[in-house]
Write a protein that holds these residues in place. Structure first.
Motif, mmCIF file in Angstrom:
data_model
loop_
_atom_site.group_PDB
_atom_site.id
_atom_site.type_symbol
_atom_site.label_atom_id
_atom_site.label_comp_id
_atom_site.label_asym_id
_atom_site.label_seq_id
_atom_site.Cartn_x
_atom_site.Cartn_y
_atom_site.Cartn_z
ATOM 1 N N THR A 253 26.767 34.853 14.007
ATOM 2 C CA THR A 253 26.293 35.972 13.189
ATOM 3 C C THR A 253 25.001 35.603 12.472
ATOM 4 O O THR A 253 24.769 34.437 12.144
ATOM 5 N N LEU A 254 24.208 36.619 12.265
ATOM 6 C CA LEU A 254 23.020 36.483 11.421
ATOM 7 C C LEU A 254 23.171 37.521 10.314
ATOM 8 O O LEU A 254 23.235 38.719 10.597
ATOM 9 N N ALA A 255 23.300 37.057 9.074
ATOM 10 C CA ALA A 255 23.442 37.988 7.950
ATOM 11 C C ALA A 255 22.090 38.142 7.274
ATOM 12 O O ALA A 255 21.446 37.146 6.944
ATOM 13 N N THR A 256 21.646 39.388 7.096
ATOM 14 C CA THR A 256 20.366 39.584 6.407
ATOM 15 C C THR A 256 20.642 40.053 4.971
ATOM 16 O O THR A 256 21.545 40.854 4.729
ATOM 17 N N PHE A 257 19.874 39.507 4.043
ATOM 18 C CA PHE A 257 20.026 39.841 2.629
ATOM 19 C C PHE A 257 18.690 40.315 2.088
ATOM 20 O O PHE A 257 17.636 39.889 2.554
ATOM 21 N N VAL A 258 18.752 41.190 1.113
ATOM 22 C CA VAL A 258 17.512 41.621 0.473
ATOM 23 C C VAL A 258 17.593 41.248 -1.017
ATOM 24 O O VAL A 258 18.554 41.605 -1.706
ATOM 25 N N LEU A 259 16.621 40.480 -1.458
ATOM 26 C CA LEU A 259 16.643 39.955 -2.835
ATOM 27 C C LEU A 259 15.590 40.647 -3.696
ATOM 28 O O LEU A 259 14.466 40.856 -3.239
ATOM 29 N N GLY A 260 15.974 40.987 -4.922
ATOM 30 C CA GLY A 260 14.981 41.465 -5.886
ATOM 31 C C GLY A 260 14.748 42.955 -5.884
ATOM 32 O O GLY A 260 13.665 43.420 -6.278
ATOM 33 N N LEU A 261 15.747 43.735 -5.486
ATOM 34 C CA LEU A 261 15.592 45.187 -5.594
ATOM 35 C C LEU A 261 15.509 45.548 -7.079
ATOM 36 O O LEU A 261 16.156 44.894 -7.907
ATOM 37 N N PRO A 262 14.725 46.564 -7.444
ATOM 38 C CA PRO A 262 14.647 46.933 -8.857
ATOM 39 C C PRO A 262 16.046 47.140 -9.439
ATOM 40 O O PRO A 262 16.889 47.785 -8.819
ATOM 41 N N GLY A 263 16.282 46.551 -10.585
ATOM 42 C CA GLY A 263 17.597 46.651 -11.213
ATOM 43 C C GLY A 263 18.405 45.384 -11.017
ATOM 44 O O GLY A 263 19.371 45.137 -11.743
ATOM 45 N N GLU A 264 18.033 44.546 -10.065
ATOM 46 C CA GLU A 264 18.790 43.315 -9.823
ATOM 47 C C GLU A 264 18.420 42.255 -10.850
ATOM 48 O O GLU A 264 17.238 42.099 -11.202
ATOM 49 N N THR A 265 19.437 41.510 -11.278
ATOM 50 C CA THR A 265 19.208 40.439 -12.249
ATOM 51 C C THR A 265 19.384 39.085 -11.561
ATOM 52 O O THR A 265 19.825 39.025 -10.411
ATOM 53 N N ARG A 266 19.098 38.027 -12.298
ATOM 54 C CA ARG A 266 19.297 36.667 -11.771
ATOM 55 C C ARG A 266 20.769 36.471 -11.385
ATOM 56 O O ARG A 266 21.084 35.833 -10.375
ATOM 57 N N GLU A 267 21.686 37.069 -12.170
ATOM 58 C CA GLU A 267 23.125 36.946 -11.877
ATOM 59 C C GLU A 267 23.464 37.630 -10.548
ATOM 60 O O GLU A 267 24.274 37.141 -9.762
ATOM 61 N N ASP A 268 22.814 38.773 -10.299
ATOM 62 C CA ASP A 268 23.062 39.464 -9.028
ATOM 63 C C ASP A 268 22.623 38.606 -7.843
ATOM 64 O O ASP A 268 23.283 38.547 -6.816
ATOM 65 N N LEU A 269 21.463 37.964 -8.009
ATOM 66 C CA LEU A 269 20.975 37.100 -6.926
ATOM 67 C C LEU A 269 21.980 35.989 -6.647
ATOM 68 O O LEU A 269 22.263 35.658 -5.496
ATOM 69 N N GLN A 270 22.531 35.433 -7.746
ATOM 70 C CA GLN A 270 23.510 34.360 -7.570
ATOM 71 C C GLN A 270 24.738 34.869 -6.821
ATOM 72 O O GLN A 270 25.282 34.190 -5.942
#
Ligand code: SF4
Length: 475
Positions: free
Chosen positions: A339-356
């Protein structure tokens, strides 16, 4: 009777950067890979069947300079040229096309995200563009090249009286398309990072996508399925040509469950013998379908996971749940499918905790590969419209279009600065790929020389990117 246009050259314009411009989504290749330009493949399929003499110059894949590209074009002396362009490279692309026309090519037709978004506006200031395509699968390019403007469906064309947008008269739910003349493309130059065999062939079983992810340029577009017999005929041709690896480049495979199952059963019956990869969604998967895919030779499934936070998935209308993500990756492990999982980081509203949370999810579901992409307000997306409206980004006509390569943050939000996001992306890559257990597992599963070469070159590129970004942080 001699036709108005006989010789057509398909062009991916030159640049020092590895621009990927196809599928209305331009960006810069993150690693050393470069895939077959789907737009030009599908356009070549119809033109080839319609009897045109074709030539392809993929100046990026072949690393051609502007001068060498011009020489190749002059040598073929086409009547018309179809060129790819993108939001990141538009200014350079049209300057190149203007020079091509100055040297004698009569007609230039463009395709790309920036033209899809603001083509009429750009054609008004760029007389070197004679028309652009709204769709690379279904279009009236043949009619246009023969001067029948009324039939130039899914195109915007320049006429004596001004610009004209020609819509399709009817939009059938299904389509057929001939097998592309793969052999005219520089197949040796195209690489996917996870392929086991080389060279490979690209195929589609559908076009566009009915889902509504609002960071995606294809959201809510007019989804169509390719007739099953037509897909299987294309696969038969691929087998005859001797390819051992195939990539299904549909934006979303198996939206139409019945069609997908019919294709898979046809593949199993025909015993094509090639391995293949595709892109899909976790909410379209179940154990039974994935079992059929494996039986039909699928060895890699790319899935958009995007975020480890359900609230973010909902806010950006991804339409999937964390539970579906966990289930699908569990089935993949049980069925031994990569599998290849794609992620998108830093959408408006996302916090450092969300990234974690997103990184934690990646480490929990354990895909074979992870692609951590920085959020980008791509041309034609709802996200871009919202961000323009909120003043988070500016649209400076052309030239100063945002860098939408997937590796560099294009903006800061109230919650995350661009530099912090970039830092986190590097951490995520290292934490995922540089785990000793992961590296050991990957080495154990290598089954071909091509796979080894891909890992080696992408691994080196990863290390190089980490060094570069550490240097950039220090300066
Ligand atoms: S499912 Fe994939 S292709 Fe379709 S809108 Fe969502 S991200 Fe885009």
């Amino acid at each position: 009777m001699k036709r108005a246009t006989q010789k057509v050259l398909l062009l991916n314009p030159p640049s020092d950067r590895l621009y990927i411009r196809d599928q209305f989504c331009s960006h810069v290749s993150k690693g050393t890979y470069y895939w077959q330009p789907l737009d030009l493949l599908q356009i070549s399929a119809r033109l080839n069947a319609q009897g045109y003499e074709l030539s392809i110059v993929d100046a990026i894949a072949e690393r051609l300079s502007a001068e060498e590209t011009q020489r190749r074009i002059s040598r073929f002396a086409p009547d018309a040229l179809v060129f790819m362009t993108g939001s990141d490279s538009f200014a350079d692309d049209v300057a190149f096309i203007a020079e091509v026309k100055r040297r004698g090519v009569g007609v230039a037709v463009g395709i790309g995200d920036i033209l899809r978004e603001k083509g009429e506006q750009l054609m008004a200031t760029h007389p070197e563009i004679d028309a652009y395509l709204h769709d690379f699968v279904n279009n009236g390019l043949h009619a246009f090249l023969q001067g029948r403007m009324d039939d130039a469906a899914n195109m915007t064309v320049r006429t004596a009286t001004g610009l004209r947008k020609v819509e399709e008269r009817d939009s059938p739910r299904t389509f057929t398309i001939p097998t592309p003349p793969y052999e005219i493309f520089p197949l040796d130059r195209y690489r996917m990072p996870y392929n086991r065999y080389h060279p490979y062939a690209t195929i589609i079983t559908s076009s566009w996508c009915p889902f509504g992810c609002n960071f995606c340029p294809f959201a809510r577009t007019s989804y169509r399925v390719r007739e099953v017999a037509d897909v299987l005929r294309n696969m038969e041709d691929i087998r005859r040509m001797g390819f051992r690896q195939v990539h299904m480049a549909d934006w979303t495979f198996a939206v139409d469950r019945k069609q997908a199952e019919a294709i898979l059963r046809g593949m199993i019956k025909a015993k094509f013998g090639f391995t293949w990869s595709c892109l899909s969604r976790v909410d379209l998967m179940d154990r039974e379908l994935m079992g059929l895919m494996v039986e039909a030779g699928c060895d890699l499934l790319e899935l958009g996971v995007e975020s480890g936070n359900q609230e973010i998935l909902d806010r950006y209308e991804k339409g999937i749940t964390l539970e579906q993500i966990h289930d699908t990756f569990r089935w993949a492990h049980e069925l031994n499918i990569s599998t290849l999982a794609t992620f998108v980081l830093g959408l408006p509203g996302e916090t450092r905790e969300d990234l974690q949370k997103t990184l934690d999810l990646a480490l929990t579901i354990e895909p074979t590969f992870c692609s951590f992409n920085v959020a980008s307000p791509r041309m034609g997306t709802e996200l871009r419209r919202q961000m323009l409206a909120d003043g988070l980004i500016k649209d400076d006509e052309e030239g100063a279009i945002l860098d939408s390569s997937r590796s560099q943050p294009a903006f800061s939000t109230g919650q995350l600065a661009a530099a912090e996001l970039q830092r986190f992306r590097q951490i995520a890559i290292r934490k995922f790929y540089l785990r000793p257990s992961y590296l050991l597992q990957r080495l154990r599963r290598i089954s071909s020389l091509v796979e080894f070469q891909n890992y080696a070159s992408n691994g080196l590129s990863l290390i190089w990117q980490s060094i570069q970004s550490a240097r950039a942080r220090r300066t």
